[in-house]
Design an enzyme around this catalytic site. Structure first.
Site, short mmCIF file in Angstrom:
data_model
loop_
_atom_site.label_atom_id
_atom_site.label_comp_id
_atom_site.label_asym_id
_atom_site.label_seq_id
_atom_site.Cartn_x
_atom_site.Cartn_y
_atom_site.Cartn_z
N LYS A 122 0.78 -1.28 0.01
CA LYS A 122 -0.03 0.10 -0.06
C LYS A 122 0.88 1.28 0.06
CE LYS A 122 -4.01 -2.44 2.11
NZ LYS A 122 -3.06 -3.74 2.64
N ASP A 169 6.58 0.65 10.85
CA ASP A 169 6.03 -0.76 11.03
C ASP A 169 6.97 -0.97 12.12
OD1 ASP A 169 4.16 -3.04 9.47
OD2 ASP A 169 5.92 -3.81 10.88
N ASP A 196 -3.38 0.18 8.28
CA ASP A 196 -3.63 -1.26 7.62
C ASP A 196 -3.24 -2.06 9.00
OD1 ASP A 196 -4.33 -2.83 5.71
OD2 ASP A 196 -2.27 -3.07 5.18
N CYS A 255 -7.45 -7.32 6.44
CA CYS A 255 -7.99 -8.30 5.36
C CYS A 255 -8.70 -9.54 6.29
CB CYS A 255 -6.82 -8.84 4.64
SG CYS A 255 -5.29 -9.34 5.67
C1 LIG Z 1 -1.63 -6.23 7.41
S1 LIG Z 1 0.13 -5.76 7.79
C2 LIG Z 1 0.36 -4.43 6.89
C3 LIG Z 1 0.36 -4.57 5.21
C4 LIG Z 1 1.00 -3.29 4.57
N1 LIG Z 1 0.28 -2.11 4.77
C5 LIG Z 1 0.91 -3.68 3.22
O1 LIG Z 1 0.04 -3.08 2.47
O2 LIG Z 1 2.06 -4.24 2.50
C6 LIG Z 1 0.06 -5.21 9.33
C7 LIG Z 1 1.52 -4.82 9.67
O3 LIG Z 1 1.44 -4.24 11.27
C8 LIG Z 1 2.42 -4.40 11.66
N2 LIG Z 1 2.49 -4.25 13.22
C9 LIG Z 1 1.92 -5.30 14.02
N3 LIG Z 1 1.82 -4.22 15.25
C10 LIG Z 1 2.21 -2.98 15.01
C11 LIG Z 1 2.55 -2.16 16.01
N4 LIG Z 1 2.25 -2.03 17.43
N5 LIG Z 1 2.87 -0.98 15.34
C12 LIG Z 1 3.08 -0.69 13.86
N6 LIG Z 1 2.97 -1.80 13.08
C13 LIG Z 1 2.58 -3.04 13.72
C14 LIG Z 1 3.04 -5.80 11.44
O4 LIG Z 1 4.34 -6.00 11.57
C15 LIG Z 1 2.63 -5.73 9.80
O5 LIG Z 1 3.59 -5.58 8.98
#
Ligand SMILES: C[S@@+](CC[C@H](N)C(=O)[O-])C[C@H]1O[C@@H](n2cnc3c(N)ncnc32)[C@H](O)[C@@H]1O
Length: 330
Positions: A135, A152, A201, A256
């Site tokens: 994204k 992230d 996301d 998702c």
């Molecule tokens: C659904 S994925 C994101 C996908 C990304 N937006 C894409 O389109 O490629 C969710 C992400 O949230 C991150 N995440 C989990 N906990 C988090 C936090 N407390 N703060 C920031 N990121 C976090 C995970 O490492 C993961 O990469």
């Protein structure tokens, strides 16, 4: 069992679709040799679903009769898909003469939250949970971000994001991107009231992955506690996104997952927390125009209390993708 109660008679069709091969879209890299890439994809009979939807909308009798205006979408994003019922596949993109990749294969429904964010020229944008970066790449294709912060919590996943930025973007564009590794829940400690647009996301049960892959599966017994705490984490991340956006700015929340607990309930409780704990007013934007605009490409669920949900369907096997847009009151 949970989803059969949530979706009733729709569930068998959703279930069989989740268990079947998914469809991809080819997000065009505007920083590559676009004419050649588009010619190749059109040669496969793929079409740009965003362009087709917008043109169809402008030609529609309702619009010509002075109906609703076009949906406010982030501009310049092009994504080629095969039509409903066509299960052809794209080959992986090949580097052009200067080594840039012409397109990025992703679930085309993942572009809907990016389109809904309505990024406009000069905007400061935050992608709070950005890795691996699909994204983020789409946000940068708009050519509108004055500056984009891609954050992230996972350093290993951020490495993949760096690789994507390097494979698709010229240095001039990468220079406008700040990549950070931070717990998004604490973003308030970095900056607040700053961004024009924020994408949240969040991590979720990744339903399609969970039904197909044993590796890293959130439904294993050892991850039960983590799974049960997901809605709280999601809510905290969304509240952090609301605090990061300027008054008048917009936040898109996406998952998702099909789960109401991770979708509508999270949005509703984040709005409540923003108001009661931080005195910040937020309203939910109506995105039902997305359902009409993109009905030829995706199968939408019509029953969400807030936000929109793309349901996996055998003829249009994208999603699940939930997205909801919040506007911070001035
Ligand atoms: C659904 S994925 C994101 C996908 C990304 N937006 C894409 O389109 O490629 C969710 C992400 O949230 C991150 N995440 C989990 N906990 C988090 C936090 N407390 N703060 C920031 N990121 C976090 C995970 O490492 C993961 O990469």
């Amino acid at each position: 069992m949970n989803y059969s109660m949530q979706f009733g008679p729709l569930w068998p069709s959703i279930r069989v679709s989740l268990l079947s091969e998914r469809k991809y879209g080819a997000l065009i890299n505007n920083f590559s040799q676009v004419d050649r890439v588009v010619r190749d994809l059109e040669g496969l009979c793929a079409t740009d679903f965003i362009y087709a939807a917008q043109n169809g909308w402008l030609d529609s009798p309702a619009e010509q009769a002075g109906g609703e205006g076009p949906a406010p979408l982030s501009p310049n994003i092009k994504c080629y898909t095969f039509s409903k019922g066509d299960i052809s596949r794209f080959s992986p993109a090949r580097p052009d003469t200067v080594g840039t990749l012409g397109y990025y294969l992703m679930d085309a429904a993942s572009l809907l939250p990016v389109l809904a964010l309505n990024v406009q020229p000069g905007h400061l944008v935050l992608d709070l949970c950005a890795a691996p970066g699909g994204k983020t790449l789409a946000l940068l294709q708009t050519g509108c971000c004055r500056h984009l912060t891609a954050n992230d919590i996972s350093a290993s996943r951020i490495k993949r994001l760096h690789q994507i930025l390097h494979s698709y973007l010229p240095r001039t564009v990468r220079n406008n991107v700040l990549v950070s590794v931070w717990d998004g829940r604490d973003w308030e400690q970095v900056e607040k009231d700053t961004f024009d647009r924020v994408l949240v996301d969040v991590p979720c049960t990744t339903d399609r992955h969970s039904v197909m892959e044993d590796d890293n599966n959130l439904f294993t017994r050892v991850r039960t506690k983590e799974r049960k705490q997901l809605p709280v984490l999601q809510m905290q991340l969304l509240v952090a996104g609301i605090l990061a956006v300027k008054p008048g700015g917009e936040v898109v929340y996406s998952t998702c997952s099909l789960s109401q607990l991770q979708n509508e309930y999270v949005v509703e409780s984040a709005i409540n927390v923003a108001e009661t704990q931080f005195g910040i007013g937020v309203h939910v934007e109506d995105l039902s125009c997305f359902r009409r605009l993109f009905q030829d490409t995706f199968s939408f669920y019509a029953e969400c209390r807030v936000g929109e949900l793309v349901l996996p369907h055998l003829t249009a096997n994208f999603g699940p993708m939930y997205f909801c847009k919040l506007c911070r009151v001035q």
